[in-house]
Write a protein that holds these residues in place. Structure first.
Motif, PDB file in Angstrom:
ATOM      1  N   UNK A 166       0.869  -1.180   0.000  1.00  9.05           N
ATOM      2  CA  UNK A 166       0.000   0.000   0.000  1.00  9.05           C
ATOM      3  C   UNK A 166       0.906   1.230   0.000  1.00  9.05           C
ATOM      4  N   UNK A 167       0.478   2.257  -0.675  1.00  7.06           N
ATOM      5  CA  UNK A 167       1.298   3.457  -0.812  1.00  7.06           C
ATOM      6  C   UNK A 167       1.563   4.112   0.547  1.00  7.06           C
ATOM      7  N   UNK A 168       0.599   4.050   1.455  1.00  6.22           N
ATOM      8  CA  UNK A 168       0.787   4.693   2.760  1.00  6.22           C
ATOM      9  C   UNK A 168       1.972   4.104   3.510  1.00  6.22           C
ATOM     10  N   UNK A 169       2.274   2.826   3.280  1.00  5.79           N
ATOM     11  CA  UNK A 169       3.433   2.212   3.950  1.00  5.79           C
ATOM     12  C   UNK A 169       4.730   2.880   3.507  1.00  5.79           C
ATOM     13  N   UNK A 170       4.797   3.227   2.237  1.00  7.72           N
ATOM     14  CA  UNK A 170       6.006   3.881   1.736  1.00  7.72           C
ATOM     15  C   UNK A 170       6.122   5.307   2.273  1.00  7.72           C
ATOM     16  N   UNK A 171       4.992   5.990   2.407  1.00  5.06           N
ATOM     17  CA  UNK A 171       5.026   7.333   2.995  1.00  5.06           C
ATOM     18  C   UNK A 171       5.492   7.266   4.452  1.00  5.06           C
ATOM     19  N   UNK A 172       4.990   6.280   5.197  1.00  6.40           N
ATOM     20  CA  UNK A 172       5.438   6.121   6.583  1.00  6.40           C
ATOM     21  C   UNK A 172       6.914   5.752   6.643  1.00  6.40           C
ATOM     22  N   UNK A 173       7.364   4.892   5.730  1.00  2.13           N
ATOM     23  CA  UNK A 173       8.778   4.530   5.683  1.00  2.13           C
ATOM     24  C   UNK A 173       9.636   5.754   5.393  1.00  2.13           C
ATOM     25  N   UNK A 174       9.177   6.621   4.501  1.00  2.06           N
ATOM     26  CA  UNK A 174       9.894   7.863   4.207  1.00  2.06           C
ATOM     27  C   UNK A 174      10.002   8.727   5.459  1.00  2.06           C
ATOM     28  N   UNK A 175       8.901   8.848   6.187  1.00  2.80           N
ATOM     29  CA  UNK A 175       8.895   9.658   7.411  1.00  2.80           C
ATOM     30  C   UNK A 175       9.828   9.062   8.468  1.00  2.80           C
ATOM     31  N   UNK A 176       9.766   7.742   8.674  1.00  5.89           N
ATOM     32  CA  UNK A 176      10.628   7.096   9.677  1.00  5.89           C
ATOM     33  C   UNK A 176      12.091   7.189   9.246  1.00  5.89           C
ATOM     34  N   UNK A 179      12.188   6.238  -3.754  1.00  9.81           N
ATOM     35  CA  UNK A 179      12.324   5.516  -5.017  1.00  9.81           C
ATOM     36  C   UNK A 179      11.074   4.680  -5.300  1.00  9.81           C
ATOM     37  N   UNK A 180      10.575   3.991  -4.281  1.00  6.78           N
ATOM     38  CA  UNK A 180       9.353   3.206  -4.462  1.00  6.78           C
ATOM     39  C   UNK A 180       8.159   4.098  -4.789  1.00  6.78           C
ATOM     40  N   UNK A 181       8.043   5.230  -4.120  1.00  6.43           N
ATOM     41  CA  UNK A 181       6.952   6.157  -4.421  1.00  6.43           C
ATOM     42  C   UNK A 181       7.068   6.666  -5.850  1.00  6.43           C
ATOM     43  N   UNK A 182       8.275   6.954  -6.289  1.00 11.14           N
ATOM     44  CA  UNK A 182       8.493   7.401  -7.660  1.00 11.14           C
ATOM     45  C   UNK A 182       8.127   6.293  -8.648  1.00 11.14           C
ATOM     46  N   UNK A 183       8.539   5.045  -8.357  1.00 14.98           N
ATOM     47  CA  UNK A 183       8.209   3.923  -9.241  1.00 14.98           C
ATOM     48  C   UNK A 183       6.694   3.739  -9.331  1.00 14.98           C
ATOM     49  N   UNK A 215       5.189   6.201 -11.683  1.00 16.67           N
ATOM     50  CA  UNK A 215       5.488   5.894 -13.084  1.00 16.67           C
ATOM     51  C   UNK A 215       4.646   4.738 -13.613  1.00 16.67           C
ATOM     52  N   UNK A 216       4.381   3.750 -12.762  1.00 17.47           N
ATOM     53  CA  UNK A 216       3.624   2.557 -13.130  1.00 17.47           C
ATOM     54  C   UNK A 216       2.577   2.263 -12.065  1.00 17.47           C
ATOM     55  N   UNK A 217       1.479   3.016 -12.040  1.00 20.26           N
ATOM     56  CA  UNK A 217       0.474   2.760 -11.011  1.00 20.26           C
ATOM     57  C   UNK A 217      -0.129   1.366 -11.176  1.00 20.26           C
ATOM     58  N   UNK A 218      -0.482   0.721 -10.055  1.00 18.68           N
ATOM     59  CA  UNK A 218      -1.065  -0.620 -10.141  1.00 18.68           C
ATOM     60  C   UNK A 218      -2.413  -0.585 -10.855  1.00 18.68           C
ATOM     61  N   UNK A 219      -2.687  -1.651 -11.594  1.00 15.49           N
ATOM     62  CA  UNK A 219      -3.973  -1.756 -12.311  1.00 15.49           C
ATOM     63  C   UNK A 219      -4.968  -2.512 -11.443  1.00 15.49           C
TER      64      UNK A 219
END
Length: 119
Positions: free
Chosen positions: A58-68, A103-107, A110-114
């Motif tokens: 889930x995208x929110x996990x990457x946002x939390x990882x960025x914050x941590x 990097x994961x958020x950027x990826x 670029x390629x949002x899940x379908x």
């Protein structure tokens, strides 16, 4: 192994980095105190987020990882343990976790899940 994506490799890297951060007080001999407490807590959070991302992304996990990751990066100055081995570990691991999350958020942008499958 063909189902592994670059995002999953980033999550595995974060899992390893979180574990290293968690064990860093023992590996690198930090004194008991703010640095070791921060390493333990931040390490647990990074590992938990990496496991969550590996099981159900889930995208929110990457946002939390960025914050941590950013917290871990700046925590030596906020908690006043700069100039120590603990600072070096926190800065290197925090920067790496933040970069991998970005990097994961950027990826993902670029390629949002379908939501539908192609047959």
């Amino acid at each position: 192994m063909e189902n592994w994506t670059n995002a999953k490799l980033c999550d595995v890297a974060n899992l390893v980095l979180g574990a290293v951060l968690f064990f860093s007080p023992w590996i690198f001999g930090f004194e008991a105190g703010r640095a070791s407490e921060n390493a333990t807590i931040a390490g647990i959070v990074i590992v938990a987020l990496a496991v969550a991302a590996l099981t159900a992304f889930a995208v929110w996990e990457e946002w939390l990882n960025l914050i941590v990751g950013l917290w871990t990066l700046v925590s030596p100055w906020v908690l006043h343990f700069q100039g120590t081995r603990a600072m070096t570990v926190h800065v290197v691991i925090g920067a790496t976790v933040a970069i991998l999350a970005a990097l994961e958020l950027w990826m993902m942008s670029q390629n949002p899940p379908r939501l539908t499958t192609n047959r």
